[in-house]
Design a protein around this motif. Structure first.
Motif, PDB file in Angstrom:
ATOM      1  N   GLY A  22      25.913  36.759  32.029  1.00 29.35           N
ATOM      2  CA  GLY A  22      26.675  37.219  30.980  1.00 29.35           C
ATOM      3  C   GLY A  22      27.108  38.687  31.052  1.00 29.35           C
ATOM      4  O   GLY A  22      28.238  39.008  30.455  1.00 29.35           O
ATOM      5  N   ALA A  23      26.091  39.535  31.365  1.00 25.91           N
ATOM      6  CA  ALA A  23      26.459  40.771  31.682  1.00 25.91           C
ATOM      7  C   ALA A  23      27.517  41.345  32.771  1.00 25.91           C
ATOM      8  O   ALA A  23      28.223  42.179  32.437  1.00 25.91           O
ATOM      9  CB  ALA A  23      25.158  41.658  32.071  1.00 25.91           C
ATOM     10  N   ALA A  24      27.423  40.236  33.670  1.00 30.11           N
ATOM     11  CA  ALA A  24      28.617  40.494  34.722  1.00 30.11           C
ATOM     12  C   ALA A  24      29.833  40.191  34.319  1.00 30.11           C
ATOM     13  O   ALA A  24      30.812  41.011  34.484  1.00 30.11           O
ATOM     14  CB  ALA A  24      28.099  39.529  35.912  1.00 30.11           C
ATOM     15  N   VAL A  25      29.842  39.142  33.433  1.00 27.40           N
ATOM     16  CA  VAL A  25      31.536  38.921  32.811  1.00 27.40           C
ATOM     17  C   VAL A  25      31.759  39.948  31.835  1.00 27.40           C
ATOM     18  O   VAL A  25      32.982  40.308  31.971  1.00 27.40           O
ATOM     19  CB  VAL A  25      31.219  37.584  32.331  1.00 27.40           C
ATOM     20  N   ARG A  26      30.793  40.506  31.097  1.00 27.94           N
ATOM     21  CA  ARG A  26      31.209  41.532  30.068  1.00 27.94           C
ATOM     22  C   ARG A  26      31.720  42.643  30.644  1.00 27.94           C
ATOM     23  O   ARG A  26      32.671  43.379  30.400  1.00 27.94           O
ATOM     24  CB  ARG A  26      30.036  41.822  29.074  1.00 27.94           C
ATOM     25  N   GLU A  27      30.865  43.228  32.040  1.00 28.40           N
ATOM     26  CA  GLU A  27      31.167  44.481  32.498  1.00 28.40           C
ATOM     27  C   GLU A  27      32.573  44.336  33.295  1.00 28.40           C
ATOM     28  O   GLU A  27      33.344  45.424  33.376  1.00 28.40           O
ATOM     29  CB  GLU A  27      30.075  44.772  33.724  1.00 28.40           C
ATOM     30  N   ILE A  28      32.697  43.243  33.630  1.00 28.32           N
ATOM     31  CA  ILE A  28      33.985  42.953  34.701  1.00 28.32           C
ATOM     32  C   ILE A  28      35.138  43.234  33.512  1.00 28.32           C
ATOM     33  O   ILE A  28      36.517  43.762  33.892  1.00 28.32           O
ATOM     34  CB  ILE A  28      34.063  41.417  35.274  1.00 28.32           C
ATOM     35  N   ALA A  29      35.373  42.685  32.415  1.00 27.46           N
ATOM     36  CA  ALA A  29      36.005  42.558  31.643  1.00 27.46           C
ATOM     37  C   ALA A  29      36.047  44.087  30.907  1.00 27.46           C
ATOM     38  O   ALA A  29      37.463  44.724  30.839  1.00 27.46           O
ATOM     39  CB  ALA A  29      35.933  41.612  30.363  1.00 27.46           C
ATOM     40  N   GLU A  30      35.124  44.760  30.482  1.00 26.46           N
ATOM     41  CA  GLU A  30      35.196  46.082  30.208  1.00 26.46           C
ATOM     42  C   GLU A  30      35.672  47.359  31.141  1.00 26.46           C
ATOM     43  O   GLU A  30      36.288  47.931  30.830  1.00 26.46           O
ATOM     44  CB  GLU A  30      33.716  46.498  29.700  1.00 26.46           C
ATOM     45  N   GLU A  31      35.290  47.000  32.240  1.00 26.01           N
ATOM     46  CA  GLU A  31      35.569  48.143  33.400  1.00 26.01           C
ATOM     47  C   GLU A  31      37.002  47.740  34.044  1.00 26.01           C
ATOM     48  O   GLU A  31      37.480  48.730  34.588  1.00 26.01           O
ATOM     49  CB  GLU A  31      34.581  48.182  34.391  1.00 26.01           C
ATOM     50  N   MET A  32      37.261  46.315  34.183  1.00 26.50           N
ATOM     51  CA  MET A  32      38.588  45.956  34.905  1.00 26.50           C
ATOM     52  C   MET A  32      39.703  45.512  34.049  1.00 26.50           C
ATOM     53  O   MET A  32      40.613  44.946  34.676  1.00 26.50           O
ATOM     54  CB  MET A  32      38.342  45.171  36.366  1.00 26.50           C
ATOM     55  N   ASN A  33      39.492  44.919  32.829  1.00 28.43           N
ATOM     56  CA  ASN A  33      40.519  43.995  31.995  1.00 28.43           C
ATOM     57  C   ASN A  33      40.672  42.852  33.115  1.00 28.43           C
ATOM     58  O   ASN A  33      41.616  42.454  32.788  1.00 28.43           O
ATOM     59  CB  ASN A  33      41.394  44.849  31.893  1.00 28.43           C
ATOM     60  N   ILE A  34      39.551  42.166  33.431  1.00 27.46           N
ATOM     61  CA  ILE A  34      39.894  41.223  34.419  1.00 27.46           C
ATOM     62  C   ILE A  34      38.596  40.080  33.763  1.00 27.46           C
ATOM     63  O   ILE A  34      37.303  40.477  33.677  1.00 27.46           O
ATOM     64  CB  ILE A  34      39.477  41.306  35.682  1.00 27.46           C
ATOM     65  N   GLU A  35      39.159  38.707  34.016  1.00 26.01           N
ATOM     66  CA  GLU A  35      37.806  37.466  33.978  1.00 26.01           C
ATOM     67  C   GLU A  35      38.209  36.833  35.111  1.00 26.01           C
ATOM     68  O   GLU A  35      39.220  36.817  35.717  1.00 26.01           O
ATOM     69  CB  GLU A  35      38.336  36.868  32.688  1.00 26.01           C
ATOM     70  N   CYS A  36      37.312  36.169  35.723  1.00 23.48           N
ATOM     71  CA  CYS A  36      37.023  35.452  36.755  1.00 23.48           C
ATOM     72  C   CYS A  36      36.468  34.128  36.427  1.00 23.48           C
ATOM     73  O   CYS A  36      35.411  34.054  35.891  1.00 23.48           O
ATOM     74  CB  CYS A  36      36.361  36.112  38.045  1.00 23.48           C
ATOM     75  N   SER A  37      36.859  33.057  37.203  1.00 20.60           N
ATOM     76  CA  SER A  37      36.514  31.534  37.034  1.00 20.60           C
ATOM     77  C   SER A  37      35.474  31.383  37.977  1.00 20.60           C
ATOM     78  O   SER A  37      34.721  30.535  37.861  1.00 20.60           O
ATOM     79  CB  SER A  37      37.575  30.632  37.196  1.00 20.60           C
ATOM     80  N   ASN A  38      35.312  32.094  39.009  1.00 22.47           N
ATOM     81  CA  ASN A  38      34.157  31.652  40.070  1.00 22.47           C
ATOM     82  C   ASN A  38      33.238  33.118  40.069  1.00 22.47           C
ATOM     83  O   ASN A  38      33.689  33.950  40.834  1.00 22.47           O
ATOM     84  CB  ASN A  38      34.878  31.547  41.361  1.00 22.47           C
ATOM     85  N   LEU A  39      31.936  32.750  39.712  1.00 24.21           N
ATOM     86  CA  LEU A  39      31.109  34.024  39.666  1.00 24.21           C
ATOM     87  C   LEU A  39      29.999  33.345  40.437  1.00 24.21           C
ATOM     88  O   LEU A  39      29.259  32.515  40.024  1.00 24.21           O
ATOM     89  CB  LEU A  39      30.739  34.665  38.345  1.00 24.21           C
ATOM     90  N   LYS A  40      29.578  34.104  41.717  1.00 17.75           N
ATOM     91  CA  LYS A  40      28.740  33.562  42.476  1.00 17.75           C
ATOM     92  C   LYS A  40      27.349  34.495  42.592  1.00 17.75           C
ATOM     93  O   LYS A  40      27.652  35.670  42.869  1.00 17.75           O
ATOM     94  CB  LYS A  40      29.043  33.461  43.966  1.00 17.75           C
ATOM     95  N   SER A  41      26.162  34.146  42.320  1.00 20.83           N
ATOM     96  CA  SER A  41      24.874  35.031  42.521  1.00 20.83           C
ATOM     97  C   SER A  41      24.859  35.456  43.836  1.00 20.83           C
ATOM     98  O   SER A  41      24.545  34.489  44.826  1.00 20.83           O
ATOM     99  CB  SER A  41      23.829  34.516  41.545  1.00 20.83           C
ATOM    100  N   LEU A  42      24.282  36.747  44.225  1.00 17.61           N
ATOM    101  CA  LEU A  42      23.877  36.962  45.413  1.00 17.61           C
ATOM    102  C   LEU A  42      22.304  37.124  45.302  1.00 17.61           C
ATOM    103  O   LEU A  42      21.770  37.698  46.688  1.00 17.61           O
ATOM    104  CB  LEU A  42      24.677  38.196  45.981  1.00 17.61           C
ATOM    105  N   GLY A  43      21.772  37.004  44.101  1.00 22.48           N
ATOM    106  CA  GLY A  43      20.196  37.064  44.377  1.00 22.48           C
ATOM    107  C   GLY A  43      19.804  38.362  43.134  1.00 22.48           C
ATOM    108  O   GLY A  43      20.616  38.978  42.754  1.00 22.48           O
TER     109      GLY A  43
END
Length: 306
Positions: free
Chosen positions: A178-199
């Motif tokens: 959820g934090a990753a989705v929010r930060e992508i939107a705030e910093e880049m004005n982007i939303e992504c349908s595929n978010l893969k965890s790297l650990g």
């Protein structure tokens, strides 16, 4: 007054440590308990009277220190703001803890730690409770295999510039994705349908400093067709702990090959940036090899059918 408070805090920390030591001794721990009492008495005398032997003021000093010692166990000697992030203790190793200083960013703790395998107790183990973070490598919308990168400076980078990726603090009530989705939107004005965890990775295995959660985001598009990149929406972020930790950023696009070269040359100067980018590149390579192997297996099956 702050010095007396700190002395009282240290006394309480020593007392907890001695109690833990006595629990691990033979003969009901009586020698250790007597030693702890004697040491504590000497420490009290040093704390209250000091080198000047200020005997007339001992009552007020004693009262102030006792009042401090009755505070909440989570209270800090110095507070620059309230820390509401994750805290850490080990069920098997932590004997006692006390807080030295806190702010909304972090909390510096003094732990007593029982080390293995000999149960030696280290009574001055400094530990930093810090907010967990996320870092995300984001694919450029509409351009598969290209990635959006920042070029920026940070306070501790020795006045140098570094390549960087999306990152930020996991706010209260959020999970890492959820934090990753929010930060992508705030910093880049982007939303992504595929978010893969790297650990999830500890920043420092002895001193803590939170955990970093890495992600790679693909299949992205601009929000509301607004193609302005790198324009952090501070109005929406003003209540966040990490809202003040921003800087001017230049946005650049990198191909996978350019990203690999920048990583090898050490141009991502913060370890969590370089770690996330390297893991993302490895994940991409693994996916490519897996797809190639799957394609080869399919072709062989088709030939066998003929």
């Amino acid at each position: 007054r702050s010095e007396r408070n700190i002395m009282a805090r240290r006394l309480k920390h020593k007392y907890r440590t001695f109690r833990a030591m006595s629990a691990s001794t033979t003969n009901n721990g009586k020698p250790i308990i007597l030693f702890a009492l004697l040491t504590s008495f000497i420490y009290i005398c040093q704390s209250f009277f000091g080198k000047n032997h200020d005997l007339p003021g001992w009552k007020s000093r004693f009262g102030a220190s006792m009042s401090h010692s009755l505070r909440s166990p989570d209270a800090c000697d110095i507070s620059l703001g309230e820390y509401n992030g994750p805290t850490y203790t080990s069920e098997s190793s932590t004997v006692s803890t006390s807080c030295l200083v806190q702010s909304k960013w972090m909390r510096l703790m003094m732990h007593s730690v029982r080390t293995l395998p000999h149960s030696t107790i280290v009574s001055d183990w400094l530990f930093i409770d810090y907010h967990d973070r996320i870092n995300v490598l984001v694919e450029r919308p509409g351009h598969q295999g290209e990635y959006v990168i920042f070029r920026q400076s940070k306070y501790a980078l020795e006045d140098r510039e570094s390549y960087a990726i999306v990152g930020g603090i996991i706010e209260s009530g959020e999970d890492p994705s959820g934090a990753a989705v929010r930060e992508i939107a705030e910093e880049m004005n982007i939303e992504c349908s595929n978010l893969k965890s790297l650990g999830r990775y500890r920043t420092d295995v002895n001193r803590g400093m939170g955990w970093v959660n890495g992600f790679v985001a693909t299949q992205c598009e601009f929000i509301n067709n607004n193609t302005s990149l790198g324009k952090r929406n501070m109005a929406d972020a003003k209540e966040e702990v990490g809202a003040a930790d921003f800087e001017n950023q230049d946005v650049i696009m990198m191909s996978k090959k350019e990203l690999l070269l920048a990583s090898i040359q050490g141009e991502f100067l913060e370890v969590q940036w370089s770690n996330t980018v390297a893991l993302a590149l490895l994940q991409m390579e693994e996916s490519r090899e897996g797809n190639a192997q799957s394609s080869t297996t399919t072709d062989s099956a088709m030939e066998g059918g003929h």
